[in-house]
Design a protein around this motif. Structure first.
Motif, PDB file in Angstrom:
ATOM      1  N   LYS A 110       0.824  -1.204   0.000  1.00 57.66           N
ATOM      2  CA  LYS A 110       0.000   0.000   0.000  1.00 57.66           C
ATOM      3  C   LYS A 110       0.865   1.264   0.000  1.00 57.66           C
ATOM      4  CE  LYS A 110      -4.346  -1.687   1.947  1.00 57.66           C
ATOM      5  NZ  LYS A 110      -5.371  -1.515   3.004  1.00 57.66           N
ATOM      6  N   ILE A 111       1.991   1.210   0.710  1.00 58.23           N
ATOM      7  CA  ILE A 111       2.910   2.347   0.682  1.00 58.23           C
ATOM      8  C   ILE A 111       3.405   2.576  -0.734  1.00 58.23           C
ATOM      9  CG2 ILE A 111       5.228   3.103   1.367  1.00 58.23           C
ATOM     10  CD1 ILE A 111       4.677   1.996   4.127  1.00 58.23           C
ATOM     11  N   ASN A 112       3.759   1.512  -1.416  1.00 53.92           N
ATOM     12  CA  ASN A 112       4.244   1.619  -2.783  1.00 53.92           C
ATOM     13  C   ASN A 112       3.194   2.249  -3.693  1.00 53.92           C
ATOM     14  OD1 ASN A 112       6.607   1.144  -4.321  1.00 53.92           O
ATOM     15  ND2 ASN A 112       5.591  -0.526  -5.394  1.00 53.92           N
ATOM     16  N   ARG A 113       1.932   1.882  -3.486  1.00 54.59           N
ATOM     17  CA  ARG A 113       0.857   2.480  -4.289  1.00 54.59           C
ATOM     18  C   ARG A 113       0.688   3.961  -3.945  1.00 54.59           C
ATOM     19  NH1 ARG A 113      -1.695  -2.720  -3.712  1.00 54.59           N
ATOM     20  NH2 ARG A 113      -2.931  -2.032  -1.912  1.00 54.59           N
ATOM     21  N   SER A 114       0.826   4.295  -2.672  1.00 57.27           N
ATOM     22  CA  SER A 114       0.705   5.700  -2.269  1.00 57.27           C
ATOM     23  C   SER A 114       1.788   6.556  -2.908  1.00 57.27           C
ATOM     24  CB  SER A 114       0.793   5.825  -0.746  1.00 57.27           C
ATOM     25  OG  SER A 114      -0.306   5.207  -0.111  1.00 57.27           O
ATOM     26  N   LEU A 115       2.956   5.971  -3.101  1.00 55.05           N
ATOM     27  CA  LEU A 115       4.096   6.719  -3.622  1.00 55.05           C
ATOM     28  C   LEU A 115       4.021   6.958  -5.126  1.00 55.05           C
ATOM     29  CD1 LEU A 115       7.020   5.100  -1.589  1.00 55.05           C
ATOM     30  CD2 LEU A 115       5.863   7.265  -1.167  1.00 55.05           C
ATOM     31  N   ILE A 116       3.064   6.335  -5.789  1.00 52.54           N
ATOM     32  CA  ILE A 116       2.916   6.562  -7.227  1.00 52.54           C
ATOM     33  C   ILE A 116       2.605   8.032  -7.502  1.00 52.54           C
ATOM     34  CG2 ILE A 116       1.475   6.059  -9.256  1.00 52.54           C
ATOM     35  CD1 ILE A 116       1.140   3.209  -8.139  1.00 52.54           C
ATOM     36  N   ASN A 117       1.763   8.628  -6.656  1.00 49.75           N
ATOM     37  CA  ASN A 117       1.337  10.014  -6.866  1.00 49.75           C
ATOM     38  C   ASN A 117       1.840  10.981  -5.797  1.00 49.75           C
ATOM     39  OD1 ASN A 117      -0.321   9.482  -9.228  1.00 49.75           O
ATOM     40  ND2 ASN A 117      -1.746   8.464  -7.827  1.00 49.75           N
ATOM     41  N   THR A 118       2.634  10.482  -4.853  1.00 47.02           N
ATOM     42  CA  THR A 118       3.075  11.321  -3.741  1.00 47.02           C
ATOM     43  C   THR A 118       4.579  11.204  -3.539  1.00 47.02           C
ATOM     44  OG1 THR A 118       0.943  10.965  -2.651  1.00 47.02           O
ATOM     45  CG2 THR A 118       2.716  11.855  -1.305  1.00 47.02           C
ATOM     46  N   TYR A 119       5.253  12.343  -3.468  1.00 50.09           N
ATOM     47  CA  TYR A 119       6.691  12.396  -3.188  1.00 50.09           C
ATOM     48  C   TYR A 119       6.846  12.530  -1.676  1.00 50.09           C
ATOM     49  CZ  TYR A 119      11.605  13.719  -3.949  1.00 50.09           C
ATOM     50  OH  TYR A 119      12.979  13.763  -3.960  1.00 50.09           O
TER      51      TYR A 119
END
Length: 294
Positions: A110-119
């Motif tokens: 889920k962290i990896n998915r969050s990082l798709i659009n968030t720096y």
């Protein structure tokens, strides 16, 4: 679509102050964000205890930070004044990491998915020059970054090394990294604070101890000596009312019942519920005018 006061053309950032055990307030705020599926941020930066709260926000795991802090707050394997001069210090970050991984592991997918659009960045302080060092955080390094950002001489194991660079608590050099968020292009920012906005530092035991302990290293000694000045300059900056961007602050109106290194479960519960309510209030405020992303 959800509704928000945010202008959808803006790059919205989230700045999370540290505070050690006071971060129980922050965990409440971010749990409110998780519960209401409030994820508008394109840039997030966390400091010290705020970095741990940030991690569980990114993984969308409601209540995990609260559970960790609640269960470890009176655990002498994690925190004990008797250990202040031991290798691990008063707060054992190695034990915190082990306990968290075994009982409340981060959902790295889920962290990896969050990082798709968030720096995402974590604030640390360089032991080489005393300047803030901003680490780009991802699912592979997030545990190490949390530990590095919360490392304090006397209180924890004295330093962490990442990429051959010795680091310690980011709160010493940039306790509320609002200027970093601005430099990263954010035009609208939510700031979570763990001290009242009127608070100003005069001096601290940590500052006095650090100044003396590192008296033979002028740069490091200056970090501790200037800690109040650094905090106060940022606090004053946040009170400046003519910023060319929007800043929304969430913080306690009075001092929390929990202090940085001392609390009990009743106080933790009170401060967590306070943060939860403040977070819900902020979401309600920011979601009522124009369309915004999920």
């Amino acid at each position: 679509m959800r509704k928000s006061i945010f202008n959808p053309r803006n790059k919205v950032g989230l700045v999370i102050q540290g505070g050690s055990l006071r971060s129980i307030f922050t965990s409440g705020v971010l749990d409110a964000f998780i519960a209401t599926k409030f994820y508008p941020f394109k840039y997030i930066i966390g400091v010290s205890g705020g970095a741990m709260c940030m991690a569980y926000y990114l993984s969308k795991q409601y209540g995990h930070t609260y559970n960790i802090m609640y269960k470890l707050s009176t655990n002498t394997n994690f925190i004990s004044l008797r250990n202040i001069f031991d290798e691990q210090g008063m707060i054992n970050l190695e034990y915190l990491e082990k306990y968290s991984k075994e009982n409340y592991p981060l959902n790295l997918k889920k962290i990896n998915r969050s990082l798709i659009n968030t720096y995402v960045e974590t604030v640390t302080t360089s032991l080489k020059d005393g300047h803030p060092k901003y680490l780009r955080t991802n699912k592979k390094n997030i545990y190490n970054h949390i530990k590095a950002s919360g490392t304090l001489p006397f209180f924890t194991k004295g330093q962490q090394t990442i990429d051959n660079h010795p680091l310690m608590d980011g709160g010493l050099s940039d306790p509320i990294p609002i200027k970093r968020a601005i430099s990263m292009g954010c035009t609208e920012i939510v700031v979570i604070r763990t001290l009242p906005k009127e608070h100003r530092e005069n001096w601290s035991y940590l500052g006095k101890l650090g100044t003396y302990w590192h008296r033979n290293n002028k740069q490091l000694s200056n970090i501790f000596e200037n800690e109040p000045k650094i905090y106060n300059e940022i606090a004053d900056f946040l009170e400046f009312n003519e910023h060319p961007l929007k800043i929304h602050q969430i913080g306690p109106e009075k001092y929390l019942e929990t202090s940085s290194y001392s609390t009990n479960k009743k106080k933790l519960n009170a401060d967590y519920r306070y943060g939860l309510q403040m977070g819900l209030n902020m979401v309600q405020t920011l979601r009522h005018k124009i369309e915004i992303y999920n």
